[in-house]
Design an enzyme around this catalytic site. Structure first.
Site, PDB file in Angstrom:
ATOM      1  N   PRO A 218       0.830  -1.211   0.000  1.00 50.99           N
ATOM      2  CA  PRO A 218       0.000   0.000   0.000  1.00 50.99           C
ATOM      3  C   PRO A 218       0.861   1.256   0.000  1.00 50.99           C
ATOM      4  O   PRO A 218       1.869   1.350   0.700  1.00 50.99           O
ATOM      5  CB  PRO A 218      -0.810  -0.126   1.301  1.00 50.99           C
ATOM      6  CG  PRO A 218      -0.826  -1.594   1.602  1.00 50.99           C
ATOM      7  CD  PRO A 218       0.486  -2.127   1.099  1.00 50.99           C
ATOM      8  N   LEU A 219       0.454   2.243  -0.799  1.00 46.02           N
ATOM      9  CA  LEU A 219       1.215   3.479  -0.894  1.00 46.02           C
ATOM     10  C   LEU A 219       1.309   4.197   0.440  1.00 46.02           C
ATOM     11  O   LEU A 219       2.305   4.856   0.736  1.00 46.02           O
ATOM     12  CB  LEU A 219       0.573   4.398  -1.939  1.00 46.02           C
ATOM     13  CG  LEU A 219       0.820   4.036  -3.410  1.00 46.02           C
ATOM     14  CD1 LEU A 219       0.051   4.978  -4.318  1.00 46.02           C
ATOM     15  CD2 LEU A 219       2.303   4.068  -3.730  1.00 46.02           C
ATOM     16  N   CYS A 220       0.242   4.042   1.279  1.00 44.57           N
ATOM     17  CA  CYS A 220       0.274   4.710   2.578  1.00 44.57           C
ATOM     18  C   CYS A 220       1.401   4.170   3.445  1.00 44.57           C
ATOM     19  O   CYS A 220       2.035   4.904   4.214  1.00 44.57           O
ATOM     20  CB  CYS A 220      -1.072   4.564   3.293  1.00 44.57           C
ATOM     21  SG  CYS A 220      -1.568   2.863   3.584  1.00 44.57           S
ATOM     22  N   THR A 221       1.677   2.870   3.326  1.00 41.25           N
ATOM     23  CA  THR A 221       2.788   2.269   4.076  1.00 41.25           C
ATOM     24  C   THR A 221       4.112   2.821   3.580  1.00 41.25           C
ATOM     25  O   THR A 221       4.995   3.182   4.367  1.00 41.25           O
ATOM     26  CB  THR A 221       2.765   0.735   3.929  1.00 41.25           C
ATOM     27  OG1 THR A 221       1.554   0.225   4.478  1.00 41.25           O
ATOM     28  CG2 THR A 221       3.948   0.105   4.648  1.00 41.25           C
ATOM     29  N   THR A 224       4.377   6.688   4.659  1.00 41.65           N
ATOM     30  CA  THR A 224       4.324   7.166   6.047  1.00 41.65           C
ATOM     31  C   THR A 224       4.968   6.241   7.068  1.00 41.65           C
ATOM     32  O   THR A 224       5.642   6.716   7.986  1.00 41.65           O
ATOM     33  CB  THR A 224       2.861   7.406   6.461  1.00 41.65           C
ATOM     34  OG1 THR A 224       2.124   6.169   6.337  1.00 41.65           O
ATOM     35  CG2 THR A 224       2.211   8.474   5.590  1.00 41.65           C
TER      36      THR A 224
END
Length: 448
Positions: A218-221, A224
């Site tokens: 996931p891009l959020c992982t 961030t």
């Protein structure tokens, strides 16, 4: 190149008896066996056929393949590899020494084998397989791929199939493909070898679903909360590169590009106190390379060479027409299994039919393109799309990309009709098109 166990101790003297060293091979080539046909020829002219055959080897199994081919009687061998020798190669690529670090893998390997096996001629090519044109590949009788990149395999597969001309039997180049597989946590204890007779048998594109797409993070992982060195590398690969654009286009095989990604990932790891980011890991993550095991490489390379020998001599039936796929597993024990992978009529490379593709016409063209990258049978990276009467989106050249960019925000239902055919191209496939017949989802048709 290949990754077998490094040779320790003094190097054996070169074989120096050219007239008698092939005795063990002549026992096979000059005597009929239980699997030879009635027309099997044991004459001097037939046996000398191997002297005239041109064989091309490419990619990660190179060291083992060169050694096996030379000792199997092939005398005119070409090898392609664009990499240079790194210190990390020395523990498993046995044709290299510490003094070779920084030199061309293809060049060093070729010279080493020529010294050890008198009478063999090996021509090295320090470049990408994509740098060579069709005339170059037409000169070979057999092509063996030990490539560690699925994209490169697909390119070679489509190139050889495009060469096939029904009016020219010499244009049919058997493709022998070998590779090792595994998980990032399990190394490469699995492997396969397979034989493709272009347009006749199942090709590598027909078999693409045997290779699972790389697992998405996931891009959020990535953006961030990275937790692993691989997350730092993917962040550099996906986010940092797009933000900074250090080069016009990312080339996964360019050491300068990989070095840029490595430095960015290393800094990212230091920021989040994550260790383990290395150049080799960066290269592996970006190119989706599975860490290799020496014994697996040796077994798969030997299998590929064995298939080349069978095709060249007809001493035994080769993989290809009946059983065309050999699987090997060395996780817990030694296990092999062969089976026939059927040819697909809707294969974009060797098939004739367009594939049915159900699509939500409310998808934007951008969303549709992104969904193609996730499809197991496609695994496309930068697809361009054309309808029967007009172009929907082109990735290159820049002028066409700018011209068709507004379509990315439009809905599929606005651009094409239900039942229309589209052609999808991708750099990984060369000039080959994916043909899809669009079928709008039932819910949409009911409303319409």
């Amino acid at each position: 190149m290949s990754q077998p166990v490094m040779v320790a101790g003094p190097i054996p003297a070169p074989i120096s008896e050219p007239d008698s060293k092939w005795t063990y091979l002549d026992n096979v080539r000059r005597n009929k066996g239980p699997y030879t046909s009635e027309e099997f020829d044991t004459s001097d002219e037939a046996v000398s056929t191997m002297d005239r055959l041109k064989v091309l080897g490419a990619g990660g199994l190179g060291c083992e393949l060169l050694k096996d081919l030379a000792l199997s009687g092939f005398k005119d061998i070409h090898v392609i590899d664009m990499d240079t020798i790194d210190v990390s190669n020395l523990n498993r690529q046995f044709l290299f020494r510490h003094s070779d670090v920084g030199k061309s893998k293809a060049e060093v390997a070729a010279r080493f084998v020529e010294k050890r096996v008198k009478g063999v001629s090996i021509t090295p090519h320090n470049c990408k397989i994509q740098d060579k044109d069709e005339d170059f590949y037409m000169q070979f009788n057999i092509v063996i791929c030990g490539l560690d990149s699925i994209e490169a395999r697909r390119w070679m597969n489509s190139t050889l199939i495009n060469l096939a001309d029904p009016e020219n039997p010499e244009s049919y180049k058997p493709l022998i493909d070998g590779g090792t597989e595994g998980l990032s946590t399990q190394l490469g204890f699995k492997g396969q070898s397979r034989v493709v007779f272009p347009t006749i048998t199942s090709c590598l594109e027909c078999q693409l679903d045997m290779h699972a797409p790389r697992q998405a993070v996931p891009l959020c992982t990535l953006a961030t909360i990275p937790r692993q060195p691989e997350h730092c590398i993917e962040w550099a690969h996906i986010i940092a590169w797009e933000q900074e654009k250090p080069f016009p286009k990312l080339d996964n095989d360019d050491p300068e590009h990989i070095t840029w990604l490595y430095k960015k990932a290393l800094a990212r790891g230091e920021e989040f106190k994550i260790s383990g980011v290395t150049y080799s890991l960066t290269q592996g993550v970006v190119k989706n390379i599975i860490p290799a095991i020496a014994s697996t490489n040796a077994i798969i390379a030997a299998s590929c060479c064995n298939e080349a020998f069978k095709i060249a001599t007809q001493t035994n039936p080769s993989l290809g027409f009946e059983e065309n796929y050999m699987m090997y597993s060395g996780n817990d024990s030694i296990y092999t299994y062969t089976f026939k992978h059927e040819k697909k009529d809707d294969c974009p490379v060797c098939g004739q039919l367009a594939r049915d593709l159900e699509v939500d016409p409310n998808f934007t063209l951008q969303e549709f393109i992104e969904s193609l990258a996730e499809r197991a049978e496609a695994q496309l990276k930068k697809p361009s799309i054309r309808a029967e009467s007009h172009t929907l989106y082109m990735q290159s050249p820049v002028s066409l990309e700018e011209m068709t960019r507004p379509n990315l925000k439009k809905k599929i239902g606005e651009l094409v009709g239900n039942g229309d055919e589209i052609a999808v191209t991708d750099p990984s496939l060369g000039t080959v098109n994916f043909k899809y017949k669009l079928k709008f989802s039932k819910a949409y048709r009911a409303v319409a």
